[in-house]
Scaffold this motif. Structure first.
Motif: not given
Length: 314
Positions: A142-148
């Motif tokens: 997975p690639i992070i798109t937001s801190p949440k």
């Protein structure tokens, strides 16, 4: 309920008297509904559907084989009922839409073989042959798109987590001559580790953080260590960003997070390696670039230079 359908409810066969043995006489029920309990899944259909093809079901419902019934008249079939609805649809229409996943096709084919439904077996075999040439990823990153999103991923993961943050564009200085090469080496090591420990560790990428190249290690939802690979150096009268490749340290911290697997898998060699490294670390806490804060091991490779860049006269 109209037409030949199945009940979607799944129930366990009720405890009670022993099932009774019953024999159908050929064509005696015609198009009347019969009730089937297949491994706890309940279905309605007709004898006409069950006897359309020369299968085990036809033998059961044409009088050639005895069937078992419970006290309420449900005919008992001791098989998993997960794919029986699909089997009934094939008997009705001579064709079906096969499941998308390879494992489910294998499960369906096993049931078709048991009931001696050769046409359905052939369909499953052909579909499995076609899927052999399709690419199936070894692991998904997975690639992070937001801190949440990052927070949810880490908190919900039952496995240890290793995150690599890399963002080459997030830099107001130029790079040293070896920085690009080292940045690629960090990314390549991440890919190799994700393949090696696939299934045991959740590897995630972050391309939105403030750092340029930084590794983070989590166990049971808690951050355990951090390895920052960038530092600021002064050369040719200007600041530059230097990217390091502390391979041994990264590999060591990856082994450390394996101790936080759930359920934990005893690994004597892993325990020995990590205990030795921790013992050595306890004697070198004053080494340059090693800090302990909030119980998180933060390893910075020469984080900032000692150059005093204040203006003259201050």
């Amino acid at each position: 309920m109209s037409g030949d359908t199945c009940l979607t409810a799944t129930l366990c066969p009720a405890a009670g008297p022993k099932p009774k043995t019953y024999s159908f006489k050929g064509g005696s029920l015609g198009n009347k509904y019969v009730r089937l309990n297949v491994g706890g899944s309940l279905y309605y259909t007709t004898v006409q559907v069950l006897t359309r093809h020369d299968t085990m079901l036809k033998a059961m419902f044409s009088g050639r084989m005895e069937v078992l019934t419970d006290k309420e008249g449900w005919i008992l079939i001791d098989r998993c009922g997960k794919h029986f609805g699909t089997i009934l649809n094939y008997l009705r229409d001579d064709t079906i839409a096969l499941p998308k996943h390879r494992q489910e096709i294998k499960e369906l084919m096993a049931e078709a073989k048991y009931y001696l439904i050769q046409g359905l077996v052939d369909m499953c075999q052909a579909a499995l042959q076609d899927k052999k040439d399709l690419y199936e990823p070894v692991c998904s990153i997975p690639i992070i798109t937001s801190p949440k999103e990052e927070e949810r991923l880490i908190e919900s993961s039952m496995k240890p987590v290793v995150k690599l943050l890399y963002n080459r564009s997030n830099n107001k200085y130029s790079y040293t001559s070896n920085s690009d090469d080292n940045l690629l080496k960090n990314i390549e090591l991440f890919d190799k580790l994700s393949l090696r420990f696939n299934g045991r560790v959740l590897f995630i990428k972050d391309v939105i953080g403030d750092e340029i190249c930084c590794w983070s290690f989590y166990g049971q939802g808690r951050k355990l260590a951090e390895v920052c690979c960038t530092s600021i150096v002064y050369a040719t009268e200007k600041k530059q960003t230097k990217v390091e490749f502390p391979e041994a340290r990264i590999y060591e911290e990856t082994l450390n997070v394996l101790l936080y697997e759930t359920p934990r898998v005893p690994d004597n060699s892993l325990l020995e390696a990590t205990s030795r490294s921790r013992s050595q670390a306890s004697h070198s806490e004053d080494d340059e670039g090693f800090e302990l804060r909030d119980r998180v091991r933060r390893i910075h490779v020469k984080r900032y230079s000692t150059y005093d860049d204040r203006q003259l006269g201050h």
